[in-house]
Design a protein around this motif. Structure first.
Motif, PDB file in Angstrom:
ATOM      1  N   CYS A  23      58.274  66.590  28.139  1.00 46.00           N
ATOM      2  CA  CYS A  23      59.519  65.925  28.615  1.00 46.00           C
ATOM      3  C   CYS A  23      59.396  65.637  30.057  1.00 46.00           C
ATOM      4  O   CYS A  23      58.624  66.203  30.963  1.00 46.00           O
ATOM      5  CB  CYS A  23      60.739  66.980  28.659  1.00 46.00           C
ATOM      6  N   CYS A  45      66.623  69.511  27.792  1.00 46.68           N
ATOM      7  CA  CYS A  45      66.274  70.559  26.510  1.00 46.68           C
ATOM      8  C   CYS A  45      66.224  71.960  27.174  1.00 46.68           C
ATOM      9  O   CYS A  45      65.953  72.094  28.173  1.00 46.68           O
ATOM     10  CB  CYS A  45      65.150  69.930  25.684  1.00 46.68           C
ATOM     11  N   GLU A  99      61.411  66.047  32.738  1.00 43.18           N
ATOM     12  CA  GLU A  99      61.429  67.224  33.820  1.00 43.18           C
ATOM     13  C   GLU A  99      60.187  68.173  33.833  1.00 43.18           C
ATOM     14  O   GLU A  99      60.026  68.515  34.995  1.00 43.18           O
ATOM     15  CB  GLU A  99      62.581  68.151  33.272  1.00 43.18           C
ATOM     16  N   ARG A 100      59.633  68.444  32.757  1.00 48.66           N
ATOM     17  CA  ARG A 100      58.631  69.398  32.890  1.00 48.66           C
ATOM     18  C   ARG A 100      57.381  68.634  33.439  1.00 48.66           C
ATOM     19  O   ARG A 100      56.554  69.084  34.182  1.00 48.66           O
ATOM     20  CB  ARG A 100      57.985  70.124  31.631  1.00 48.66           C
ATOM     21  N   CYS A 145      63.047  72.828  28.875  1.00 49.98           N
ATOM     22  CA  CYS A 145      62.984  72.357  30.247  1.00 49.98           C
ATOM     23  C   CYS A 145      63.778  73.124  31.140  1.00 49.98           C
ATOM     24  O   CYS A 145      63.494  73.584  32.422  1.00 49.98           O
ATOM     25  CB  CYS A 145      63.260  70.784  30.460  1.00 49.98           C
TER      26      CYS A 145
HETATM   27 ZN   LIG Z   1      62.694  68.833  27.970  1.00 50.44          ZN
END
Ligand SMILES: [Zn+2]
Length: 157
Positions: free
Chosen positions: A62, A95, A64-65, A98
């Motif tokens: 993702c 999610c 964010e990660r 994250c």
């Molecule tokens: Zn995520």
């Protein structure tokens, strides 16, 4: 009337612009759900991340990660804000995975801006900040969480 952001206006602007810029880096041919994330470091830098998918779906990461892993791997461990934007015209939450990864590195009270694709949105939701941005934090997104401090607690064998 929107509520007031906890961030300074210039930091909020950097984060929101950074998230839109970050989204341009998406590789999301499978989900067709581009996401951009921007982290503001304590010394005022923006670290961008986008979601990067894979033909082997489990290999996807993702936005964010991507951002947090980029920052931490460059030795940056101190943050003052995060913004996330998708192509959906409402705020979309990180999610669960994250949220937990962020929990390792950011404070529970650090502002997290969930930005609608049509920012500044004419949303009349009074719980949002200016432009239809939902401002939240990990305390709200990941209540009663498990973090690094728990591993410091005395325990039996
Ligand atoms: Zn995520």
């Amino acid at each position: 009337m929107a509520i007031t952001s906890k961030l300074k206006p210039e930091d909020r602007k950097l984060l929101i612009e950074g998230a839109f810029e970050a989204k341009k880096g998406t590789y999301s041919p499978y989900s067709k759900f581009p996401v951009g994330a921007a982290l503001l470091t304590s010394d005022g830098k923006i670290i961008k991340g986008a979601n990067i998918e894979n033909a082997s779906y489990g290999g996807a990461i993702c936005a964010e990660r991507t951002a947090i892993v980029k920052a931490v791997s460059e030795g940056i461990r101190s943050f003052s804000g995060l913004a996330v934007v998708t192509n959906v015209e409402k705020p979309i939450s990180p999610c669960g995975m994250c949220r937990q990864v962020l929990r390792e590195f950011v404070s529970l009270k650090m502002p997290i801006l969930l930005v609608p694709a049509n920012y500044p949105s004419p949303s009349d939701d009074e719980t949002f900040t200016e432009g239809g941005v939902r401002e939240t934090d990990l305390d709200e997104l990941l209540p009663d969480s498990f973090g690094p401090e728990e591993l410091e607690l005395p325990r039996g064998e």
